[in-house]
Design a protein around this motif. Structure first.
Motif, PDB file in Angstrom:
ATOM      1  N   ASP A   1      -3.700   9.491  13.393  1.00  0.00           N
ATOM      2  CA  ASP A   1      -3.129   8.415  12.775  1.00  0.00           C
ATOM      3  C   ASP A   1      -3.348   7.903  11.423  1.00  0.00           C
ATOM      4  N   LYS A   2      -4.835   7.493  11.563  1.00  0.00           N
ATOM      5  CA  LYS A   2      -5.160   6.754  10.184  1.00  0.00           C
ATOM      6  C   LYS A   2      -5.114   7.886   9.104  1.00  0.00           C
ATOM      7  N   TYR A   3      -5.460   9.198   9.517  1.00  0.00           N
ATOM      8  CA  TYR A   3      -5.311  10.174   8.376  1.00  0.00           C
ATOM      9  C   TYR A   3      -3.918  10.147   7.788  1.00  0.00           C
ATOM     10  N   ILE A   4      -2.854  10.164   8.664  1.00  0.00           N
ATOM     11  CA  ILE A   4      -1.631  10.168   8.219  1.00  0.00           C
ATOM     12  C   ILE A   4      -1.125   8.845   7.394  1.00  0.00           C
ATOM     13  N   ALA A   5      -1.663   7.853   7.716  1.00  0.00           N
ATOM     14  CA  ALA A   5      -1.458   6.491   7.241  1.00  0.00           C
ATOM     15  C   ALA A   5      -1.853   6.589   5.750  1.00  0.00           C
ATOM     16  N   ASN A   6      -3.334   7.292   5.657  1.00  0.00           N
ATOM     17  CA  ASN A   6      -3.833   7.052   4.242  1.00  0.00           C
ATOM     18  C   ASN A   6      -2.942   8.161   3.543  1.00  0.00           C
ATOM     19  N   LEU A   7      -2.629   9.350   4.292  1.00  0.00           N
ATOM     20  CA  LEU A   7      -1.986  10.426   3.297  1.00  0.00           C
ATOM     21  C   LEU A   7      -0.630   9.600   2.796  1.00  0.00           C
ATOM     22  N   ILE A   8       0.017   8.928   3.626  1.00  0.00           N
ATOM     23  CA  ILE A   8       1.364   8.342   3.174  1.00  0.00           C
ATOM     24  C   ILE A   8       0.912   7.360   2.040  1.00  0.00           C
ATOM     25  N   ILE A   9      -0.031   6.561   1.977  1.00  0.00           N
ATOM     26  CA  ILE A   9      -0.444   5.600   0.970  1.00  0.00           C
ATOM     27  C   ILE A   9      -0.628   6.198  -0.202  1.00  0.00           C
ATOM     28  N   GLU A  10      -1.580   7.544  -0.095  1.00  0.00           N
ATOM     29  CA  GLU A  10      -1.667   8.039  -1.508  1.00  0.00           C
ATOM     30  C   GLU A  10      -0.509   8.744  -2.088  1.00  0.00           C
ATOM     31  N   THR A  11      -0.047   9.294  -1.264  1.00  0.00           N
ATOM     32  CA  THR A  11       1.183  10.244  -1.684  1.00  0.00           C
ATOM     33  C   THR A  11       2.682   9.382  -2.095  1.00  0.00           C
ATOM     34  N   THR A  12       2.862   8.463  -1.726  1.00  0.00           N
ATOM     35  CA  THR A  12       4.247   7.639  -1.763  1.00  0.00           C
ATOM     36  C   THR A  12       3.934   6.584  -3.276  1.00  0.00           C
ATOM     37  N   THR A  13       4.605   7.291  -4.289  1.00  0.00           N
ATOM     38  CA  THR A  13       4.144   6.555  -5.597  1.00  0.00           C
ATOM     39  C   THR A  13       5.306   5.450  -5.669  1.00  0.00           C
ATOM     40  N   TYR A  14       6.478   5.333  -4.981  1.00  0.00           N
ATOM     41  CA  TYR A  14       7.490   4.466  -5.071  1.00  0.00           C
ATOM     42  C   TYR A  14       8.289   4.444  -3.987  1.00  0.00           C
ATOM     43  N   PRO A  15       7.946   3.382  -3.217  1.00  0.00           N
ATOM     44  CA  PRO A  15       7.258   1.898  -3.508  1.00  0.00           C
ATOM     45  C   PRO A  15       5.824   2.244  -3.615  1.00  0.00           C
ATOM     46  N   ASP A  16       5.151   1.481  -4.389  1.00  0.00           N
ATOM     47  CA  ASP A  16       3.608   1.764  -4.571  1.00  0.00           C
ATOM     48  C   ASP A  16       2.953   0.669  -3.348  1.00  0.00           C
ATOM     49  N   LEU A  17       2.467   1.111  -2.291  1.00  0.00           N
ATOM     50  CA  LEU A  17       1.880   0.381  -1.308  1.00  0.00           C
ATOM     51  C   LEU A  17       0.690  -0.328  -1.766  1.00  0.00           C
ATOM     52  N   LYS A  18       0.207  -0.081  -2.801  1.00  0.00           N
ATOM     53  CA  LYS A  18      -1.224  -0.788  -3.242  1.00  0.00           C
ATOM     54  C   LYS A  18      -0.526  -2.075  -4.157  1.00  0.00           C
ATOM     55  N   ASN A  19       0.653  -2.182  -4.540  1.00  0.00           N
ATOM     56  CA  ASN A  19       1.182  -3.182  -5.371  1.00  0.00           C
ATOM     57  C   ASN A  19       0.771  -4.690  -4.801  1.00  0.00           C
ATOM     58  N   ALA A  20      -0.006  -5.449  -5.292  1.00  0.00           N
ATOM     59  CA  ALA A  20      -0.070  -6.799  -4.823  1.00  0.00           C
ATOM     60  C   ALA A  20       1.202  -7.831  -4.696  1.00  0.00           C
ATOM     61  N   GLU A  21       2.090  -7.521  -5.556  1.00  0.00           N
ATOM     62  CA  GLU A  21       3.404  -8.137  -5.608  1.00  0.00           C
ATOM     63  C   GLU A  21       4.132  -7.909  -4.098  1.00  0.00           C
ATOM     64  N   LEU A  22       4.159  -6.428  -3.775  1.00  0.00           N
ATOM     65  CA  LEU A  22       4.960  -5.867  -2.619  1.00  0.00           C
ATOM     66  C   LEU A  22       4.315  -6.412  -1.637  1.00  0.00           C
ATOM     67  N   GLN A  23       2.920  -6.458  -1.454  1.00  0.00           N
ATOM     68  CA  GLN A  23       2.274  -6.900  -0.344  1.00  0.00           C
ATOM     69  C   GLN A  23       2.447  -8.188  -0.146  1.00  0.00           C
ATOM     70  N   SER A  24       2.321  -9.264  -1.077  1.00  0.00           N
ATOM     71  CA  SER A  24       2.467 -10.564  -0.968  1.00  0.00           C
ATOM     72  C   SER A  24       3.890 -10.797  -0.363  1.00  0.00           C
ATOM     73  N   ALA A  25       5.049 -10.057  -0.754  1.00  0.00           N
ATOM     74  CA  ALA A  25       6.338 -10.172  -0.475  1.00  0.00           C
ATOM     75  C   ALA A  25       6.391  -9.963   1.218  1.00  0.00           C
ATOM     76  N   TRP A  26       5.455  -9.031   1.640  1.00  0.00           N
ATOM     77  CA  TRP A  26       5.481  -8.761   3.080  1.00  0.00           C
ATOM     78  C   TRP A  26       4.406  -9.738   3.712  1.00  0.00           C
ATOM     79  N   THR A  27       3.743 -10.594   3.022  1.00  0.00           N
ATOM     80  CA  THR A  27       2.704 -11.426   3.450  1.00  0.00           C
ATOM     81  C   THR A  27       1.675 -10.744   4.122  1.00  0.00           C
ATOM     82  N   VAL A  28       1.016  -9.789   3.564  1.00  0.00           N
ATOM     83  CA  VAL A  28      -0.192  -9.154   3.841  1.00  0.00           C
ATOM     84  C   VAL A  28      -1.074  -8.730   2.697  1.00  0.00           C
ATOM     85  N   MET A  29      -2.292  -8.466   3.062  1.00  0.00           N
ATOM     86  CA  MET A  29      -3.113  -7.961   1.837  1.00  0.00           C
ATOM     87  C   MET A  29      -3.789  -6.619   2.191  1.00  0.00           C
ATOM     88  N   GLY A  30      -3.421  -5.528   1.024  1.00  0.00           N
ATOM     89  CA  GLY A  30      -3.820  -4.215   1.326  1.00  0.00           C
ATOM     90  C   GLY A  30      -2.885  -3.284   1.616  1.00  0.00           C
TER      91      GLY A  30
END
Length: 137
Positions: free
Chosen positions: A65-94
Motif C-alpha cells: 500500500d505504501k509502495y503504490i502510494a509513493n508510486l502514485i506521488i512520484e508518477t502523477t505530475t498533474y496535479p503535483d501532489l507535492k505542491n504546497a498550495e494544493l496541500q494547503s487547500a486540502w489543509t494537509v502538509m506533505g
C-alpha cells in the motif's frame, strides 16, 4: 547486426508525459503522468521495506500500500501532489497526507483506477502470460 551504439546514452529517449482522464471524486478529471526511472523505483521500494530477523533469518517485506502510494506521488505530475498550495487547500502538509485526504473523498474503484493507470504508465501493465509469450519469441 548488433551494434553497441544502440546503447549509447544519446540513443535513450526522454519519456514524455502522458495525459489521461480518470474519474475522481465522482467527476472526470484530466491528469498527467510520467514514468519514474528505475533508480527512483529502487529508492521507493527501499523506503517501503521492513526488515525483521526471525530465527536467525533475515525477512524482507514490502508494504504494498505504501509502495503504490509513493508510486502514485512520484508518477502523477498533474496535479503535483507535492505542491504546497494544493496541500494547503486540502489543509494537509506533505504529499502522502494529500494523497490520503484525496483518497478519503474517492471511491475504492476510483483509487484503484488511479493506481492502475500509474502501474501502466510505469510499464507494469503486462500480464504474466504476455511476458511468457515475449520470452518465447
Amino acid at each position: 547486426m548488433m551494434d553497441f551504439k544502440d546503447f549509447l546514452m544519446d540513443s535513450f529517449e526522454e519519456v514524455e508525459e502522458i495525459e489521461r482522464e480518470i474519474t475522481m471524486g465522482g467527476r472526470k478529471r484530466k491528469m498527467k503522468f510520467k514514468p519514474i526511472g528505475a533508480t527512483t523505483g529502487d529508492e521507493i521500494r527501499k523506503k517501503c521495506r521492513k526488515v525483521t530477523i526471525a530465527k536467525g533469518q533475515k525477512i524482507i517485506e514490502t508494504d504494498q500500500d505504501k509502495y503504490i502510494a509513493n508510486l502514485i506521488i512520484e508518477t502523477t505530475t498533474y496535479p503535483d501532489l507535492k505542491n504546497a498550495e494544493l496541500q494547503s487547500a486540502w489543509t494537509v502538509m506533505g504529499a502522502e497526507e494529500l494523497l490520503n485526504a484525496m483518497k478519503a473523498k474517492m471511491s475504492d474503484g476510483e483509487y484503484a483506477e488511479w493506481s492502475s493507470i500509474v502501474s501502466q504508465v510505469n510499464g507494469y501493465d503486462k500480464g504474466m502470460q504476455e511476458l511468457i509469450e515475449e520470452a518465447k519469441n
